[in-house]
Design an enzyme around this catalytic site. Structure first.
Site, PDB file in Angstrom:
ATOM      1  N   GLY A  12       0.784  -1.240   0.000  1.00 51.89           N
ATOM      2  CA  GLY A  12       0.000   0.000   0.000  1.00 51.89           C
ATOM      3  C   GLY A  12       0.808   1.276   0.000  1.00 51.89           C
ATOM      4  O   GLY A  12       0.322   2.312   0.455  1.00 51.89           O
ATOM      5  N   SER A  13       2.034   1.238  -0.543  1.00 49.02           N
ATOM      6  CA  SER A  13       2.795   2.500  -0.556  1.00 49.02           C
ATOM      7  C   SER A  13       2.168   3.499  -1.530  1.00 49.02           C
ATOM      8  O   SER A  13       2.226   4.714  -1.295  1.00 49.02           O
ATOM      9  CB  SER A  13       4.269   2.248  -0.888  1.00 49.02           C
ATOM     10  N   ASN A  14       1.560   3.027  -2.591  1.00 47.78           N
ATOM     11  CA  ASN A  14       0.848   3.951  -3.492  1.00 47.78           C
ATOM     12  C   ASN A  14      -0.405   4.515  -2.823  1.00 47.78           C
ATOM     13  O   ASN A  14      -0.757   5.677  -3.030  1.00 47.78           O
ATOM     14  CB  ASN A  14       0.488   3.245  -4.807  1.00 47.78           C
ATOM     15  N   MET A  90      -3.876  -7.003  -7.137  1.00 46.12           N
ATOM     16  CA  MET A  90      -3.186  -7.992  -7.956  1.00 46.12           C
ATOM     17  C   MET A  90      -4.105  -9.026  -8.611  1.00 46.12           C
ATOM     18  O   MET A  90      -3.642 -10.099  -9.010  1.00 46.12           O
ATOM     19  CB  MET A  90      -2.107  -8.685  -7.116  1.00 46.12           C
ATOM     20  N   ARG A  91      -5.400  -8.703  -8.745  1.00 41.30           N
ATOM     21  CA  ARG A  91      -6.303  -9.633  -9.446  1.00 41.30           C
ATOM     22  C   ARG A  91      -6.965  -8.912 -10.604  1.00 41.30           C
ATOM     23  O   ARG A  91      -7.104  -7.691 -10.576  1.00 41.30           O
ATOM     24  CB  ARG A  91      -7.403 -10.126  -8.494  1.00 41.30           C
ATOM     25  N   LEU A  92      -7.421  -9.734 -11.557  1.00 43.91           N
ATOM     26  CA  LEU A  92      -8.141  -9.146 -12.688  1.00 43.91           C
ATOM     27  C   LEU A  92      -9.587  -8.921 -12.284  1.00 43.91           C
ATOM     28  O   LEU A  92     -10.204  -9.775 -11.640  1.00 43.91           O
ATOM     29  CB  LEU A  92      -8.127 -10.123 -13.862  1.00 43.91           C
ATOM     30  N   ASN A 107      -5.755   2.632 -12.673  1.00 48.90           N
ATOM     31  CA  ASN A 107      -4.805   1.642 -12.177  1.00 48.90           C
ATOM     32  C   ASN A 107      -3.378   2.166 -12.382  1.00 48.90           C
ATOM     33  O   ASN A 107      -3.114   2.875 -13.345  1.00 48.90           O
ATOM     34  CB  ASN A 107      -4.979   0.344 -12.993  1.00 48.90           C
ATOM     35  N   HIS A 109       0.501   0.905 -13.035  1.00 49.14           N
ATOM     36  CA  HIS A 109       1.234  -0.282 -13.486  1.00 49.14           C
ATOM     37  C   HIS A 109       2.726   0.067 -13.606  1.00 49.14           C
ATOM     38  O   HIS A 109       3.062   1.101 -14.174  1.00 49.14           O
ATOM     39  CB  HIS A 109       0.681  -0.761 -14.834  1.00 49.14           C
TER      40      HIS A 109
HETATM   41  C1  GAR Z   1       3.243  -1.267  -7.441  1.00 55.03           C
HETATM   42  O1  GAR Z   1       4.521  -1.332  -8.013  1.00 55.03           O
HETATM   43  C2  GAR Z   1       2.176  -1.308  -8.510  1.00 55.03           C
HETATM   44  O2  GAR Z   1       2.535  -0.575  -9.664  1.00 55.03           O
HETATM   45  C3  GAR Z   1       2.096  -2.776  -8.795  1.00 55.03           C
HETATM   46  O3  GAR Z   1       2.163  -3.373  -7.532  1.00 55.03           O
HETATM   47  C4  GAR Z   1       2.941  -2.549  -6.660  1.00 55.03           C
HETATM   48  C5  GAR Z   1       2.153  -2.268  -5.400  1.00 55.03           C
HETATM   49  O4  GAR Z   1       2.955  -1.594  -4.456  1.00 55.03           O
HETATM   50  N1  GAR Z   1       0.901  -3.130  -9.482  1.00 55.03           N
HETATM   51  C6  GAR Z   1       0.859  -4.081 -10.416  1.00 55.03           C
HETATM   52  O5  GAR Z   1       1.831  -4.733 -10.745  1.00 55.03           O
HETATM   53  C7  GAR Z   1      -0.501  -4.300 -11.040  1.00 55.03           C
HETATM   54  N2  GAR Z   1      -0.391  -5.164 -12.171  1.00 55.03           N
HETATM   55  P1  GAR Z   1       2.289  -0.870  -3.203  1.00 55.03           P
HETATM   56  O6  GAR Z   1       1.359  -1.904  -2.541  1.00 55.03           O
HETATM   57  O7  GAR Z   1       3.431  -0.510  -2.313  1.00 55.03           O
HETATM   58  O8  GAR Z   1       1.537   0.329  -3.685  1.00 55.03           O
END
Ligand code: GAR
Length: 205
Positions: A12-14, A90-92, A107, A109
């Protein structure tokens, strides 16, 4: 003020980057809920730290994918959000879910789409040998990482890069790009025209 819901599966850093920009007033919105499919996601702790309601739809508690999807969609409806942000989900999503929230879901990516969609995007980029990697924020459509692109940031790939070092440098830009896209959405500055997203009053023009 717009209502934002975040959907995340892990660290969840984003999500935190969005929280920070809402708290400092950069993003004119309120975060009304976090939805997660993972009861041990660190994102839950981040939500609790900021009194953001959490809805855990634990994938492993559902007998099949259809029941899980239904529960997820119900949780999404309950949020009554103007925008759903997939921040490391991480799911579709099912096509029906995407259609139900069309134009309201974005989203992040960790690659320059349309290259390297799906899982392990940074590893795919390294294995392919590209010299420029990066991140993309896009609207969600029914495909995997195929929706109209809102913002992209490039990151130079170094000889010495490992999957971890490249992912860490891309992540710095994710934390800029995602809040920026959320802000643009909340300011009603994004206009989708076919595959293209027009940013109104784009400061770079
Ligand atoms: C991030 O790098 C995001 O771009 C990626 O998962 C990570 C989540 O990090 N998402 C995908 O790969 C989606 N296909 P976070 O939990 O620290 O935000």
């Amino acid at each position: 003020m717009k209502r934002i819901a975040v959907i995340a599966s892990g660290r969840g850093s984003n999500f935190q980057a969005i929280i920070d920009r809402v708290c400092d007033g950069t993003i004119p919105a309120q975060i009304t809920c976090l939805i997660t499919d993972n009861p041990s996601a660190y994102a839950i702790k981040r939500a609790e730290n900021h009194n953001i309601p959490v809805s855990v739809i634990n994938f492993s508690e559902y007998a099949d994918r259809a029941l899980y999807n239904q529960a997820l969609e119900n949780a999404m409806r309950e949020c009554r959000a103007d925008l759903f942000v997939l921040a490391g989900y991480m799911r579709l999503l099912k096509p029906e879910t995407v259609r139900a929230f069309a134009g309201k879901m974005i989203n992040i990516h960790p690659a320059l789409l349309p290259s390297f969609s799906g899982l392990h995007a940074q590893r795919q980029a390294l294995d392919y040998g590209v010299k420029i990697a990066g991140c993309t924020v896009h609207f969600v459509d029914e495909g995997m990482d195929t929706g109209p692109i809102i913002l992209q940031y490039p990151v130079v790939v170094l000889n010495s890069d490992t999957e971890e070092s490249l992912a860490a440098r891309i992540m710095e830009f994710e934390h800029v790009a995602l809040p920026q896209a959320v802000k643009l959405f909340c300011e009603d500055r994004l206009e989708v025209s076919g595959r293209k997203v027009i940013i109104n009053d784009d400061q770079r023009e």
